[in-house]
Design a protein around this motif. Structure first.
Motif, mmCIF file in Angstrom:
data_model
loop_
_atom_site.group_PDB
_atom_site.id
_atom_site.type_symbol
_atom_site.label_atom_id
_atom_site.label_comp_id
_atom_site.label_asym_id
_atom_site.label_seq_id
_atom_site.Cartn_x
_atom_site.Cartn_y
_atom_site.Cartn_z
ATOM 1 N N MET A 112 0.853 -1.171 0.000
ATOM 2 C CA MET A 112 0.000 0.000 0.000
ATOM 3 C C MET A 112 0.893 1.226 0.000
ATOM 4 O O MET A 112 1.729 1.386 0.871
ATOM 5 C CB MET A 112 -0.882 -0.006 1.251
ATOM 6 C CG MET A 112 -1.636 1.290 1.469
ATOM 7 S SD MET A 112 -2.550 1.388 3.029
ATOM 8 C CE MET A 112 -1.242 1.616 4.206
ATOM 9 N N ASP A 169 -0.910 6.903 -2.543
ATOM 10 C CA ASP A 169 -2.186 6.439 -3.097
ATOM 11 C C ASP A 169 -3.322 6.581 -2.094
ATOM 12 O O ASP A 169 -4.412 7.035 -2.429
ATOM 13 C CB ASP A 169 -2.083 4.975 -3.546
ATOM 14 C CG ASP A 169 -1.044 4.774 -4.627
ATOM 15 O OD1 ASP A 169 -0.834 5.706 -5.431
ATOM 16 O OD2 ASP A 169 -0.438 3.694 -4.658
ATOM 17 N N LEU A 170 -3.061 6.170 -0.867
ATOM 18 C CA LEU A 170 -4.102 6.252 0.159
ATOM 19 C C LEU A 170 -4.491 7.703 0.424
ATOM 20 O O LEU A 170 -5.679 8.012 0.572
ATOM 21 C CB LEU A 170 -3.630 5.574 1.446
ATOM 22 C CG LEU A 170 -4.667 5.412 2.540
ATOM 23 C CD1 LEU A 170 -5.892 4.640 2.054
ATOM 24 C CD2 LEU A 170 -4.053 4.709 3.743
ATOM 25 N N ILE A 215 -6.729 8.702 -2.414
ATOM 26 C CA ILE A 215 -8.052 8.078 -2.314
ATOM 27 C C ILE A 215 -8.907 8.798 -1.272
ATOM 28 O O ILE A 215 -10.084 9.063 -1.489
ATOM 29 C CB ILE A 215 -7.929 6.580 -1.969
ATOM 30 C CG1 ILE A 215 -7.369 5.807 -3.172
ATOM 31 C CG2 ILE A 215 -9.269 5.997 -1.539
ATOM 32 C CD1 ILE A 215 -6.939 4.390 -2.845
ATOM 33 N N ILE A 222 -2.075 -1.721 6.618
ATOM 34 C CA ILE A 222 -3.493 -1.646 6.248
ATOM 35 C C ILE A 222 -4.360 -1.939 7.465
ATOM 36 O O ILE A 222 -5.351 -1.250 7.722
ATOM 37 C CB ILE A 222 -3.821 -2.611 5.088
ATOM 38 C CG1 ILE A 222 -3.052 -2.210 3.830
ATOM 39 C CG2 ILE A 222 -5.322 -2.620 4.796
ATOM 40 C CD1 ILE A 222 -3.132 -3.217 2.699
ATOM 41 N N VAL A 257 -11.248 -1.842 5.319
ATOM 42 C CA VAL A 257 -10.520 -1.490 4.106
ATOM 43 C C VAL A 257 -10.573 -2.700 3.186
ATOM 44 O O VAL A 257 -10.230 -3.809 3.591
ATOM 45 C CB VAL A 257 -9.049 -1.132 4.412
ATOM 46 C CG1 VAL A 257 -8.284 -0.856 3.124
ATOM 47 C CG2 VAL A 257 -8.974 0.061 5.354
ATOM 48 N N VAL A 293 -9.135 -4.332 -0.270
ATOM 49 C CA VAL A 293 -8.063 -4.245 -1.251
ATOM 50 C C VAL A 293 -8.383 -5.215 -2.377
ATOM 51 O O VAL A 293 -8.581 -6.409 -2.143
ATOM 52 C CB VAL A 293 -6.695 -4.597 -0.625
ATOM 53 C CG1 VAL A 293 -5.595 -4.554 -1.678
ATOM 54 C CG2 VAL A 293 -6.377 -3.651 0.520
ATOM 55 N N TYR A 319 -11.830 1.572 -0.273
ATOM 56 C CA TYR A 319 -11.513 0.596 -1.326
ATOM 57 C C TYR A 319 -10.192 0.986 -1.961
ATOM 58 O O TYR A 319 -10.027 2.113 -2.420
ATOM 59 C CB TYR A 319 -12.613 0.554 -2.374
ATOM 60 C CG TYR A 319 -13.929 0.095 -1.800
ATOM 61 C CD1 TYR A 319 -14.257 -1.253 -1.788
ATOM 62 C CD2 TYR A 319 -14.835 0.999 -1.244
ATOM 63 C CE1 TYR A 319 -15.452 -1.692 -1.249
ATOM 64 C CE2 TYR A 319 -16.039 0.567 -0.698
ATOM 65 C CZ TYR A 319 -16.336 -0.780 -0.709
ATOM 66 O OH TYR A 319 -17.520 -1.206 -0.159
ATOM 67 N N ILE A 320 -9.234 0.037 -1.995
ATOM 68 C CA ILE A 320 -7.912 0.306 -2.546
ATOM 69 C C ILE A 320 -7.655 -0.658 -3.700
ATOM 70 O O ILE A 320 -7.634 -1.879 -3.493
ATOM 71 C CB ILE A 320 -6.821 0.128 -1.485
ATOM 72 C CG1 ILE A 320 -7.077 1.063 -0.291
ATOM 73 C CG2 ILE A 320 -5.438 0.370 -2.089
ATOM 74 C CD1 ILE A 320 -6.122 0.860 0.849
ATOM 75 N N SER A 353 -5.193 -2.602 -6.225
ATOM 76 C CA SER A 353 -3.771 -2.982 -6.091
ATOM 77 C C SER A 353 -3.028 -2.722 -7.374
ATOM 78 O O SER A 353 -3.572 -2.461 -8.399
ATOM 79 C CB SER A 353 -3.625 -4.436 -5.694
ATOM 80 O OG SER A 353 -4.164 -5.285 -6.687
#
Length: 108
Positions: A1, A5-6, A9, A64, A75, A77, A105-106, A108
């Motif tokens: 992660m 990016d987080l 988001i 995470i 969370v 992924v 929502y992540i 990958s």
């Protein structure tokens, strides 16, 4: 992660990655008993060896879970399953408390 990016988001910009890293590391260091459920290495040693305090270090499942526990949210992924399509892996807070919504929502 990736924390860039987080940050994007959650906030629509990547500029919060540094404060997010500092907050996660502080939370993990201050809740060692909570993380002993999923990590055999003492948290202080884990943070040192993983170099999580350093800019550019990617987060793992443990980070995470830390984010999930800190924010009291699930969370999800999305990940590739080696030719079997994609699946969604949920990470729920280690506290076991009922989670807040919305979920994160992540990809990958």
């Amino acid at each position: 992660m990736g924390l860039f990016d987080l940050s994007f988001i959650l906030f629509g910009v990547q500029s919060y990655h540094k404060s997010m890293r500092e907050t996660l590391v502080s939370f993990m260091d201050g809740n060692q008993i909570l993380f002993a459920k999923v990590e055999n290495t003492p948290m202080e040693q884990y943070l040192l060896v993983s170099k999580m305090k350093e800019h550019g270090t990617w987060g793992t499942d443990l980070e995470i879970l830390a984010f999930s526990s800190l924010c009291n949210t699930t969370v999800y992924v999305y990940c590739s399953c080696g030719g079997q399509g994609c699946r969604c892996v949920p990470y729920k807070p280690l506290t076991g408390h009922q989670t807040n919504y919305p979920c994160v929502y992540i990809p990958s």
